[in-house]
Design an enzyme around this catalytic site. Structure first.
Site, mmCIF file in Angstrom:
data_model
loop_
_atom_site.group_PDB
_atom_site.id
_atom_site.type_symbol
_atom_site.label_atom_id
_atom_site.label_comp_id
_atom_site.label_asym_id
_atom_site.label_seq_id
_atom_site.Cartn_x
_atom_site.Cartn_y
_atom_site.Cartn_z
ATOM 1 N N PHE A 144 0.830 -1.201 0.000
ATOM 2 C CA PHE A 144 0.000 0.000 0.000
ATOM 3 C C PHE A 144 0.865 1.253 0.000
ATOM 4 O O PHE A 144 1.825 1.355 0.776
ATOM 5 C CB PHE A 144 -0.879 0.055 1.260
ATOM 6 N N ASP A 145 0.507 2.203 -0.838
ATOM 7 C CA ASP A 145 1.006 3.561 -0.691
ATOM 8 C C ASP A 145 0.424 4.099 0.620
ATOM 9 O O ASP A 145 -0.571 3.569 1.126
ATOM 10 C CB ASP A 145 0.523 4.389 -1.893
ATOM 11 N N LEU A 146 1.028 5.151 1.169
ATOM 12 C CA LEU A 146 0.504 5.729 2.413
ATOM 13 C C LEU A 146 -0.389 6.931 2.136
ATOM 14 O O LEU A 146 -1.603 6.872 2.327
ATOM 15 C CB LEU A 146 1.656 6.130 3.337
#
Length: 218
Positions: A7-9
């Protein structure tokens, strides 16, 4: 063989708009640039920060480095916590972890800040690895961050992993690592941006991310 979700943040797990835009405005003010409409700085959310100062304000590389330093003066103390997880994120991550997925964060944000944010919002239990860039500017390219995260996860086969993010950099980085990608529409990237970058799937909301990942891995 395992099932891995990266996941990107920013714009994917948490909404950092207030902290980032106020900190960018603080940095720009140092150079005599006043920003009346903070929403105009939303474009800074996602891409490497120095690149954005150069792309959007024409800063030289040296000036961009100085701008990043000014940004961090505010962000590291205040802006980092002017942030909040998206509604439903805790449920999504819990659902995936309970289903046997191994989860990781792959962010262009400096790793030290990324870990602080994940811990502050009690997201740490969901993630096996939390990976980001270095404060000195190394590993800011999203493809490099994804490669690093995969290595930390034991280098799973590309078909066993998927990248989830809201900007083209996430999609391009995934492709460079031969991963499938899910572009999310609730963050800061437009649908056209994600499609043109080559996103394999598009999720309209947080719940849809889980549904798509479940379908991908059967």
């Amino acid at each position: 063989m395992g099932k891995y979700v990266l996941f990107d943040l920013d714009g994917t797990v948490t909404n950092p708009e207030t902290g980032i835009t106020l900190s960018v405005a603080y940095a720009l003010k140092h150079f005599g640039i006043e920003v009346a409409d903070l929403s105009s700085l939303r474009k800074f959310i996602g891409p490497p920060l120095a690149d954005s100062f150069m792309d959007f304000y024409g800063f030289s590389e040296e000036k961009a480095v100085e701008a990043v330093e000014k940004y961090r003066e505010r962000f590291s103390v205040t802006g980092i916590f002017e942030n909040e997880p998206y509604e439903g994120i805790h449920s999504l991550l819990g659902r995936l972890k309970d289903a046997g997925y191994t989860l990781a964060i792959a962010s262009s944000k400096p790793e030290i800040y990324t870990k602080q944010i994940i811990e502050h919002f009690e997201l740490s239990p969901y993630f096996t690895q939390v990976c980001g860039s270095e404060l000195d500017g190394r590993r800011t390219d999203k493809a490099e961050v994804i490669t690093y995260a995969l290595e930390k996860l034991g280098s799973p086969a590309a078909e066993c992993a998927v990248m989830v993010g809201d900007r083209k950099h996430d999609i391009i980085g995934a492709k460079k690592n031969r991963l499938r990608s899910v572009g999310v529409l609730y963050g800061f990237g437009a649908e056209d941006e994600l499609i043109n970058a080559g996103a394999d799937y598009i999720a309209a909301d947080v719940k849809s991310v889980g549904d798509i990942i479940t379908d991908i891995f059967g």
